[in-house]
Design a protein around this motif. Structure first.
Motif, PDB file in Angstrom:
ATOM      1  N   MET A  73       0.840  -1.209   0.000  1.00 13.35           N
ATOM      2  CA  MET A  73       0.000   0.000   0.000  1.00 13.35           C
ATOM      3  C   MET A  73       0.867   1.248   0.000  1.00 13.35           C
ATOM      4  O   MET A  73       0.547   2.247  -0.646  1.00 13.35           O
ATOM      5  CB  MET A  73      -0.891   0.015   1.239  1.00 13.35           C
ATOM      6  CG  MET A  73      -1.962  -1.063   1.239  1.00 13.35           C
ATOM      7  SD  MET A  73      -2.853  -1.034   2.818  1.00 13.35           S
ATOM      8  CE  MET A  73      -3.941  -2.457   2.606  1.00 13.35           C
ATOM      9  N   MET A  74       1.979   1.192   0.731  1.00 19.01           N
ATOM     10  CA  MET A  74       2.864   2.348   0.826  1.00 19.01           C
ATOM     11  C   MET A  74       3.446   2.687  -0.543  1.00 19.01           C
ATOM     12  O   MET A  74       3.424   3.856  -0.956  1.00 19.01           O
ATOM     13  CB  MET A  74       3.989   2.071   1.827  1.00 19.01           C
ATOM     14  CG  MET A  74       4.906   3.267   2.031  1.00 19.01           C
ATOM     15  SD  MET A  74       6.314   2.881   3.089  1.00 19.01           S
ATOM     16  CE  MET A  74       7.392   2.052   1.916  1.00 19.01           C
ATOM     17  N   THR A  75       3.976   1.691  -1.250  1.00 16.19           N
ATOM     18  CA  THR A  75       4.587   1.982  -2.551  1.00 16.19           C
ATOM     19  C   THR A  75       3.555   2.591  -3.485  1.00 16.19           C
ATOM     20  O   THR A  75       3.862   3.491  -4.258  1.00 16.19           O
ATOM     21  CB  THR A  75       5.195   0.723  -3.201  1.00 16.19           C
ATOM     22  OG1 THR A  75       4.170  -0.249  -3.403  1.00 16.19           O
ATOM     23  CG2 THR A  75       6.290   0.140  -2.349  1.00 16.19           C
ATOM     24  N   GLU A  76       2.319   2.120  -3.380  1.00 12.69           N
ATOM     25  CA  GLU A  76       1.257   2.609  -4.250  1.00 12.69           C
ATOM     26  C   GLU A  76       0.982   4.092  -4.029  1.00 12.69           C
ATOM     27  O   GLU A  76       0.766   4.838  -4.976  1.00 12.69           O
ATOM     28  CB  GLU A  76      -0.007   1.789  -3.993  1.00 12.69           C
ATOM     29  CG  GLU A  76      -0.960   1.731  -5.152  1.00 12.69           C
ATOM     30  CD  GLU A  76      -2.034   0.676  -4.926  1.00 12.69           C
ATOM     31  OE1 GLU A  76      -2.246  -0.118  -5.839  1.00 12.69           O
ATOM     32  OE2 GLU A  76      -2.643   0.642  -3.842  1.00 12.69           O
ATOM     33  N   VAL A  77       0.960   4.516  -2.780  1.00 15.88           N
ATOM     34  CA  VAL A  77       0.604   5.918  -2.517  1.00 15.88           C
ATOM     35  C   VAL A  77       1.814   6.853  -2.569  1.00 15.88           C
ATOM     36  O   VAL A  77       1.652   8.058  -2.758  1.00 15.88           O
ATOM     37  CB  VAL A  77      -0.116   6.099  -1.150  1.00 15.88           C
ATOM     38  CG1 VAL A  77      -1.403   5.283  -1.121  1.00 15.88           C
ATOM     39  CG2 VAL A  77       0.775   5.737   0.013  1.00 15.88           C
ATOM     40  N   ILE A  78       3.024   6.307  -2.412  1.00 12.53           N
ATOM     41  CA  ILE A  78       4.215   7.161  -2.332  1.00 12.53           C
ATOM     42  C   ILE A  78       4.806   7.476  -3.707  1.00 12.53           C
ATOM     43  O   ILE A  78       5.354   8.555  -3.930  1.00 12.53           O
ATOM     44  CB  ILE A  78       5.288   6.496  -1.427  1.00 12.53           C
ATOM     45  CG1 ILE A  78       4.816   6.483   0.031  1.00 12.53           C
ATOM     46  CG2 ILE A  78       6.635   7.199  -1.553  1.00 12.53           C
ATOM     47  CD1 ILE A  78       4.566   7.857   0.631  1.00 12.53           C
ATOM     48  N   GLU A  79       4.675   6.548  -4.634  1.00 11.39           N
ATOM     49  CA  GLU A  79       5.285   6.764  -5.948  1.00 11.39           C
ATOM     50  C   GLU A  79       4.714   8.019  -6.602  1.00 11.39           C
ATOM     51  O   GLU A  79       3.499   8.199  -6.664  1.00 11.39           O
ATOM     52  CB  GLU A  79       5.063   5.554  -6.859  1.00 11.39           C
ATOM     53  CG  GLU A  79       5.889   5.643  -8.133  1.00 11.39           C
ATOM     54  CD  GLU A  79       6.017   4.292  -8.824  1.00 11.39           C
ATOM     55  OE1 GLU A  79       7.147   3.881  -9.095  1.00 11.39           O
ATOM     56  OE2 GLU A  79       4.984   3.647  -9.065  1.00 11.39           O
ATOM     57  N   GLY A  80       5.605   8.872  -7.077  1.00 12.16           N
ATOM     58  CA  GLY A  80       5.187  10.100  -7.742  1.00 12.16           C
ATOM     59  C   GLY A  80       5.021  11.290  -6.812  1.00 12.16           C
ATOM     60  O   GLY A  80       4.840  12.422  -7.267  1.00 12.16           O
ATOM     61  N   LYS A  81       5.081  11.046  -5.503  1.00 10.86           N
ATOM     62  CA  LYS A  81       4.935  12.135  -4.545  1.00 10.86           C
ATOM     63  C   LYS A  81       6.274  12.862  -4.345  1.00 10.86           C
ATOM     64  O   LYS A  81       7.342  12.292  -4.554  1.00 10.86           O
ATOM     65  CB  LYS A  81       4.465  11.600  -3.188  1.00 10.86           C
ATOM     66  CG  LYS A  81       3.095  10.919  -3.222  1.00 10.86           C
ATOM     67  CD  LYS A  81       1.982  11.936  -3.394  1.00 10.86           C
ATOM     68  CE  LYS A  81       0.602  11.312  -3.128  1.00 10.86           C
ATOM     69  NZ  LYS A  81       0.249  10.237  -4.074  1.00 10.86           N
ATOM     70  N   THR A  82       6.186  14.120  -3.909  1.00  8.71           N
ATOM     71  CA  THR A  82       7.395  14.819  -3.505  1.00  8.71           C
ATOM     72  C   THR A  82       7.800  14.321  -2.117  1.00  8.71           C
ATOM     73  O   THR A  82       6.999  13.674  -1.422  1.00  8.71           O
ATOM     74  CB  THR A  82       7.170  16.340  -3.422  1.00  8.71           C
ATOM     75  OG1 THR A  82       6.218  16.596  -2.384  1.00  8.71           O
ATOM     76  CG2 THR A  82       6.662  16.896  -4.739  1.00  8.71           C
ATOM     77  N   ILE A  83       9.032  14.624  -1.730  1.00  6.07           N
ATOM     78  CA  ILE A  83       9.489  14.220  -0.401  1.00  6.07           C
ATOM     79  C   ILE A  83       8.585  14.823   0.672  1.00  6.07           C
ATOM     80  O   ILE A  83       8.199  14.156   1.634  1.00  6.07           O
ATOM     81  CB  ILE A  83      10.956  14.644  -0.179  1.00  6.07           C
ATOM     82  CG1 ILE A  83      11.871  13.782  -1.066  1.00  6.07           C
ATOM     83  CG2 ILE A  83      11.355  14.498   1.289  1.00  6.07           C
ATOM     84  CD1 ILE A  83      13.337  14.135  -0.953  1.00  6.07           C
ATOM     85  N   ALA A  84       8.213  16.082   0.507  1.00  4.30           N
ATOM     86  CA  ALA A  84       7.353  16.739   1.492  1.00  4.30           C
ATOM     87  C   ALA A  84       5.989  16.051   1.589  1.00  4.30           C
ATOM     88  O   ALA A  84       5.459  15.840   2.683  1.00  4.30           O
ATOM     89  CB  ALA A  84       7.171  18.218   1.123  1.00  4.30           C
ATOM     90  N   GLU A  85       5.445  15.682   0.439  1.00  5.59           N
ATOM     91  CA  GLU A  85       4.153  14.983   0.440  1.00  5.59           C
ATOM     92  C   GLU A  85       4.285  13.611   1.097  1.00  5.59           C
ATOM     93  O   GLU A  85       3.411  13.170   1.851  1.00  5.59           O
ATOM     94  CB  GLU A  85       3.629  14.833  -0.996  1.00  5.59           C
ATOM     95  CG  GLU A  85       3.162  16.132  -1.617  1.00  5.59           C
ATOM     96  CD  GLU A  85       2.972  16.040  -3.138  1.00  5.59           C
ATOM     97  OE1 GLU A  85       2.323  16.937  -3.684  1.00  5.59           O
ATOM     98  OE2 GLU A  85       3.495  15.090  -3.769  1.00  5.59           O
ATOM     99  N   ALA A  86       5.397  12.934   0.795  1.00  8.74           N
ATOM    100  CA  ALA A  86       5.625  11.611   1.380  1.00  8.74           C
ATOM    101  C   ALA A  86       5.744  11.706   2.894  1.00  8.74           C
ATOM    102  O   ALA A  86       5.218  10.866   3.632  1.00  8.74           O
ATOM    103  CB  ALA A  86       6.892  10.984   0.782  1.00  8.74           C
ATOM    104  N   GLU A  87       6.416  12.758   3.359  1.00 15.53           N
ATOM    105  CA  GLU A  87       6.581  12.933   4.804  1.00 15.53           C
ATOM    106  C   GLU A  87       5.243  13.214   5.483  1.00 15.53           C
ATOM    107  O   GLU A  87       5.002  12.779   6.609  1.00 15.53           O
ATOM    108  CB  GLU A  87       7.599  14.047   5.082  1.00 15.53           C
ATOM    109  CG  GLU A  87       9.016  13.588   4.776  1.00 15.53           C
ATOM    110  CD  GLU A  87      10.062  14.681   4.956  1.00 15.53           C
ATOM    111  OE1 GLU A  87      11.224  14.343   5.188  1.00 15.53           O
ATOM    112  OE2 GLU A  87       9.700  15.878   4.853  1.00 15.53           O
TER     113      GLU A  87
END
Ligand code: ZN
Length: 144
Positions: A73-87
């Motif tokens: 689930m994490m890889t699905e939502v994190i891919e394509g995000k900026t570092i700030a969005e991921a944090e």
């Protein structure tokens, strides 16, 4: 309550056919994490572009349904995000796992709300957060 149960169908589905599973073929940042209390093992790879956007993320590993589903689930939502969005997503997930009342689990992106029931099982929280600790460490390494 269905949304609060530990093994929802969406969790089992991610564990059966994990998204983002495999190896990246280009140069990447890499980390290995373990959860000895359950035997979960996880390798996470990440490529961050010059625009601080996560271009690719992949994991490999084995372990319980919760650890594998959470990584998927994490890889699905994190891919394509900026570092700030991921944090921001990391903070939301951490808040959900610790029962932070300011976090509404249903606000989390993707299939992550399905993991909200895990917080009632403290031993399993380590399973759910394993991939996220790996992500946190890789992002910190990238920034330094
Ligand atoms: Zn586990």
């Amino acid at each position: 309550m269905l949304s609060d149960s530990l093994y929802q169908e969406v969790i089992l589905d991610h564990a059966r056919s994990p998204r983002g599973y495999g190896l990246l073929e280009v140069e990447h940042q890499h980390i290995h994490q373990e959860n000895p209390s359950c035997g979960d093992q996880l390798d996470l790879q990440l490529i961050v572009g010059e625009d601080d956007r996560i271009q690719a993320i992949a994991f490999q590993g084995h372990g319980c349904v919760i650890s594998q589903a959470s990584a998927s689930m994490m890889t699905e939502v994190i891919e394509g995000k900026t570092i700030a969005e991921a944090e921001e997503i990391m903070a939301q997930f951490s808040g959900m796992m610790t029962g932070d009342s300011t976090i509404d689990p249903e606000d989390l992106p993707g299939d992550l709300p399905a993991l909200q029931g895990v917080k009632r099982f403290p031993v399993r929280v380590r399973c759910a957060t394993l991939a996220w600790h790996a992500l946190d460490a890789l992002l910190e390494a990238h920034k330094s």
